[in-house]
Design a protein around this motif. Structure first.
Motif, PDB file in Angstrom:
ATOM      1  N   GLU A   1       0.831  -1.200   0.000  1.00 26.74           N
ATOM      2  CA  GLU A   1       0.000   0.000   0.000  1.00 26.74           C
ATOM      3  C   GLU A   1       0.870   1.256   0.000  1.00 26.74           C
ATOM      4  O   GLU A   1       0.594   2.228  -0.719  1.00 26.74           O
ATOM      5  N   GLU A   2       1.924   1.255   0.800  1.00 24.44           N
ATOM      6  CA  GLU A   2       2.819   2.411   0.853  1.00 24.44           C
ATOM      7  C   GLU A   2       3.525   2.622  -0.488  1.00 24.44           C
ATOM      8  O   GLU A   2       3.661   3.760  -0.959  1.00 24.44           O
TER       9      GLU A   2
ATOM     10  N   GLY B   1       1.833  12.874  -9.514  1.00 26.27           N
ATOM     11  CA  GLY B   1       0.979  14.048  -9.417  1.00 26.27           C
ATOM     12  C   GLY B   1      -0.388  13.835  -8.811  1.00 26.27           C
ATOM     13  O   GLY B   1      -1.184  14.779  -8.729  1.00 26.27           O
ATOM     14  N   ALA B   2      -0.707  12.630  -8.346  1.00 29.67           N
ATOM     15  CA  ALA B   2      -2.020  12.383  -7.743  1.00 29.67           C
ATOM     16  C   ALA B   2      -2.128  13.124  -6.410  1.00 29.67           C
ATOM     17  O   ALA B   2      -1.175  13.169  -5.634  1.00 29.67           O
ATOM     18  N   GLN B   3      -3.310  13.699  -6.144  1.00 30.82           N
ATOM     19  CA  GLN B   3      -3.538  14.462  -4.914  1.00 30.82           C
ATOM     20  C   GLN B   3      -4.170  13.612  -3.803  1.00 30.82           C
ATOM     21  O   GLN B   3      -3.935  13.854  -2.628  1.00 30.82           O
ATOM     22  N   ARG B   4      -4.983  12.596  -4.189  1.00 31.36           N
ATOM     23  CA  ARG B   4      -5.713  11.770  -3.199  1.00 31.36           C
ATOM     24  C   ARG B   4      -5.572  10.283  -3.558  1.00 31.36           C
ATOM     25  O   ARG B   4      -6.557   9.638  -3.911  1.00 31.36           O
ATOM     26  N   PRO B   5      -4.369   9.728  -3.473  1.00 34.09           N
ATOM     27  CA  PRO B   5      -4.186   8.341  -3.933  1.00 34.09           C
ATOM     28  C   PRO B   5      -4.413   7.268  -2.870  1.00 34.09           C
ATOM     29  O   PRO B   5      -4.271   6.075  -3.166  1.00 34.09           O
ATOM     30  N   THR B   6      -4.757   7.676  -1.630  1.00 34.07           N
ATOM     31  CA  THR B   6      -4.824   6.696  -0.536  1.00 34.07           C
ATOM     32  C   THR B   6      -5.845   5.604  -0.807  1.00 34.07           C
ATOM     33  O   THR B   6      -5.567   4.412  -0.613  1.00 34.07           O
TER      34      THR B   6
ATOM     35  N   LEU C   1      -5.676   9.248 -12.052  1.00 33.94           N
ATOM     36  CA  LEU C   1      -5.460   8.545 -10.783  1.00 33.94           C
ATOM     37  C   LEU C   1      -6.396   9.057  -9.691  1.00 33.94           C
ATOM     38  O   LEU C   1      -6.935   8.272  -8.897  1.00 33.94           O
ATOM     39  N   ASP C   2      -6.578  10.392  -9.638  1.00 32.91           N
ATOM     40  CA  ASP C   2      -7.486  10.953  -8.623  1.00 32.91           C
ATOM     41  C   ASP C   2      -8.931  10.531  -8.884  1.00 32.91           C
ATOM     42  O   ASP C   2      -9.687  10.261  -7.938  1.00 32.91           O
ATOM     43  N   GLN C   3      -9.326  10.508 -10.161  1.00 34.53           N
ATOM     44  CA  GLN C   3     -10.684  10.069 -10.485  1.00 34.53           C
ATOM     45  C   GLN C   3     -10.886   8.601 -10.105  1.00 34.53           C
ATOM     46  O   GLN C   3     -11.897   8.227  -9.513  1.00 34.53           O
ATOM     47  N   LEU C   4      -9.902   7.762 -10.428  1.00 37.37           N
ATOM     48  CA  LEU C   4      -9.978   6.348 -10.081  1.00 37.37           C
ATOM     49  C   LEU C   4     -10.022   6.164  -8.561  1.00 37.37           C
ATOM     50  O   LEU C   4     -10.798   5.346  -8.033  1.00 37.37           O
ATOM     51  N   SER C   5      -9.209   6.935  -7.829  1.00 34.91           N
ATOM     52  CA  SER C   5      -9.188   6.846  -6.371  1.00 34.91           C
ATOM     53  C   SER C   5     -10.520   7.268  -5.769  1.00 34.91           C
ATOM     54  O   SER C   5     -11.052   6.622  -4.869  1.00 34.91           O
ATOM     55  N   ALA C   6     -11.100   8.381  -6.288  1.00 34.45           N
ATOM     56  CA  ALA C   6     -12.383   8.862  -5.766  1.00 34.45           C
ATOM     57  C   ALA C   6     -13.498   7.858  -6.042  1.00 34.45           C
ATOM     58  O   ALA C   6     -14.375   7.624  -5.189  1.00 34.45           O
ATOM     59  N   LEU C   7     -13.483   7.267  -7.251  1.00 37.78           N
ATOM     60  CA  LEU C   7     -14.500   6.266  -7.574  1.00 37.78           C
ATOM     61  C   LEU C   7     -14.397   5.056  -6.653  1.00 37.78           C
ATOM     62  O   LEU C   7     -15.402   4.535  -6.156  1.00 37.78           O
ATOM     63  N   LEU C   8     -13.173   4.595  -6.415  1.00 36.68           N
ATOM     64  CA  LEU C   8     -12.977   3.439  -5.537  1.00 36.68           C
ATOM     65  C   LEU C   8     -13.372   3.754  -4.097  1.00 36.68           C
ATOM     66  O   LEU C   8     -13.949   2.916  -3.391  1.00 36.68           O
ATOM     67  N   GLU C   9     -13.055   4.969  -3.643  1.00 40.49           N
ATOM     68  CA  GLU C   9     -13.423   5.358  -2.274  1.00 40.49           C
ATOM     69  C   GLU C   9     -14.932   5.425  -2.120  1.00 40.49           C
ATOM     70  O   GLU C   9     -15.489   4.953  -1.119  1.00 40.49           O
TER      71      GLU C   9
END
Length: 483
Positions: free
Chosen positions: A241-242, A252-257, A289-297
């Motif tokens: 994960e890290e 450049g992703a802002q919210r990749p967690t 990447l941010d869109q993918l992360s937001a969708l997954l969250e």
């Protein structure tokens, strides 16, 4: 004899029918005792050596139950306006201690004087001599004794109901805590996630072309369809994960967690993701990447809500099955369902207990009072867990034997002493320490099974192998002894 004693004794209903000679003899075998305020007449658990008649004053009778001192009754010669004694016979105010005299046991409660109090006490032998020589005393004493036993059982049943409700409430609160907390967390997190999803969706929609949008949709679908590995090393999972989080931030992703967590949980690594998004241009890669992360969250939070909802519904259903709040008192019910509902309610006590269910498939429904039977299961399972000190194996078996459903509840605890096994269903008999048991739980369970349902109840025990057996007739019409 003191000339004042005879009229004082005759005013007491217990001795009202005695002759002067009997009263004179009674005075010779009894002793007058004067108690100060707060002085103890007898203590719960002490050997019962005296029968007591209240001449003047007041006695408060209490018992410690589950660490709390409960008021059982008051005996008084000075009734006050508004004192409601719930149908208590007047004669019951004037004597105490007869039950352990007759059963040969210990005092089952503590009696304390309130204000200056005078009692007339006699030894156990003198008590039996009084019953033999003065039949009118027995005529008054026995109906009071019957009322006291009935009253004690009612109090114990009410206490058992309150205890069961307390256990039920604690269990329900504990079980509801996780799904309710999940709902609360998801609801709290959903707002910011929706805002982030709207923001990334707007940027992604403006910058991506149709081919890139298709690549992202396919990647999302593949991530969602990938199951988590059966065995996971938590340290390897944290490292993966890290690594994914660092990789996404470097690009450049802002919210990749959320993206890193979702991929790591499914065992998907950086090379896997890189091969899926090779068709996305560098200038829109961070937004992808941010869109993918937001969708997954957002999907993760909705999954939590979908999971928590049915869990809460299942707990409500178990609650309904346990309490039968929305059904008629006498009804048809399935015994294994009541056992499972009871296990659900007691789950906080069963965290270190291995539960073995051996339910025969051909168990028919029976007719009776399911709420009362569930209290029997609660009592038996709770006793079993106590006997194992919260750790061991609890076995539940059901089978059909003739016209009866047989339930066996076994535990690997310390066992019941051989000398106690024949007495465990007696009222007020307990093998627990003073203050930890009333001695009425198994007795009430026995009455529910045998008298309310025409069944049978028995026990066998050895260290590490104790079994309580309950037999309940299937037919709605039954007579005691069918099982």
């Amino acid at each position: 004899m003191n000339p004042d004693v005879r009229p004082r004794l005759r005013q007491i209903e217990l001795f009202a029918g005695l002759t002067d000679d009997q009263l004179d003899w009674l005075a010779s075998v009894t002793e007058e005792r004067h108690l100060g305020d707060g002085e103890v007449l007898f203590q719960d658990g002490d050997p019962a050596r005296h029968f007591h008649v209240l001449l003047d004053g007041e006695l408060v009778v209490t018992k410690v139950v589950d660490g709390r001192e409960e008021l059982l009754t008051r005996h008084t010669t000075r009734p006050r306006p508004g004192d409601g004694h719930e149908g208590k016979p007047p004669a019951a105010h004037r004597f105490t201690g007869e039950l352990p005299m007759l059963t040969g046991g210990d005092y089952v409660a503590t009696a304390v004087a309130v204000g200056p109090t005078t009692v007339l006490s006699c030894s156990k032998q003198a008590f039996f001599d009084i019953l033999a020589r003065c039949p009118s005393v027995a005529a008054v004493l026995l109906p009071v004794l019957a009322w006291r036993i009935t009253s004690s059982e009612v109090q114990a049943r009410n206490r058992a109901t309150v205890t069961a409700l307390g256990t039920f409430a604690a269990g329900l609160a504990h079980e509801l805590n996780n799904p309710a907390a999940a709902v609360a967390r998801a609801a709290e997190d959903l707002g910011p996630v929706i805002d982030a999803l709207a923001d990334t969706a707007e940027k992604w929609g403006h910058r991506a072309d149709d081919r890139e949008r298709s690549v992202l949709r396919q990647t999302l679908d593949e991530i969602v369809r990938t199951p988590s590995p059966a065995d996971t090393d938590p340290f390897a999972l944290a490292d993966l994960e890290e690594e994914l989080d660092d990789w996404a931030r470097e690009r450049g992703a802002q919210r990749p967690t959320a993206l890193a967590s979702a991929l790591a949980e499914r065992g998907l690594d950086r090379p896997w993701l890189e091969t899926r998004v090779t068709g996305i241009r560098q200038q829109v890669f961070p937004v992808a990447l941010d869109q993918l992360s937001a969708l997954l969250e957002a999907r993760g939070l909705t999954t939590q809500l979908r999971t928590a909802g049915p869990r809460i519904s299942a707990l409500v259903a178990a609650t309904r099955d346990y309490t039968n709040l929305d059904r008629a008192p006498r009804q048809e019910f399935w015994v294994p369902a009541g056992l499972d509902a009871t296990l659900t309610m007691l789950r906080p006590k069963l965290t270190k207990v291995r539960i073995v269910r051996q339910y025969a498939p051909d168990i028919p429904p029976i007719t009776g009072y399911p709420t009362e039977i569930n209290q029997v299961w609660t009592n038996l399972i709770d006793n079993a867990v106590d006997a194992m000190d919260g750790e061991g194996v609890l076995t539940l078996r059901t089978c059909l034997q003739g016209n009866c459903v047989t339930v066996e509840i076994g535990d690997t605890g310390c066992g019941i002493p051989a000398g106690s096994l024949s007495r465990i269903f007696e009222p007020f008999y307990t093998t627990k320490d003073v203050g930890k048991g009333t001695g009425l739980g198994l007795h009430l369970s026995y009455r529910i099974v045998t008298q309310r349902h025409g069944g049978a109840m028995s026990a066998c025990s050895a260290p590490g192998d104790t079994w309580m057996t309950v037999r309940l007739p299937v037919n709605a019409t039954h007579t005691k002894g069918d099982c």
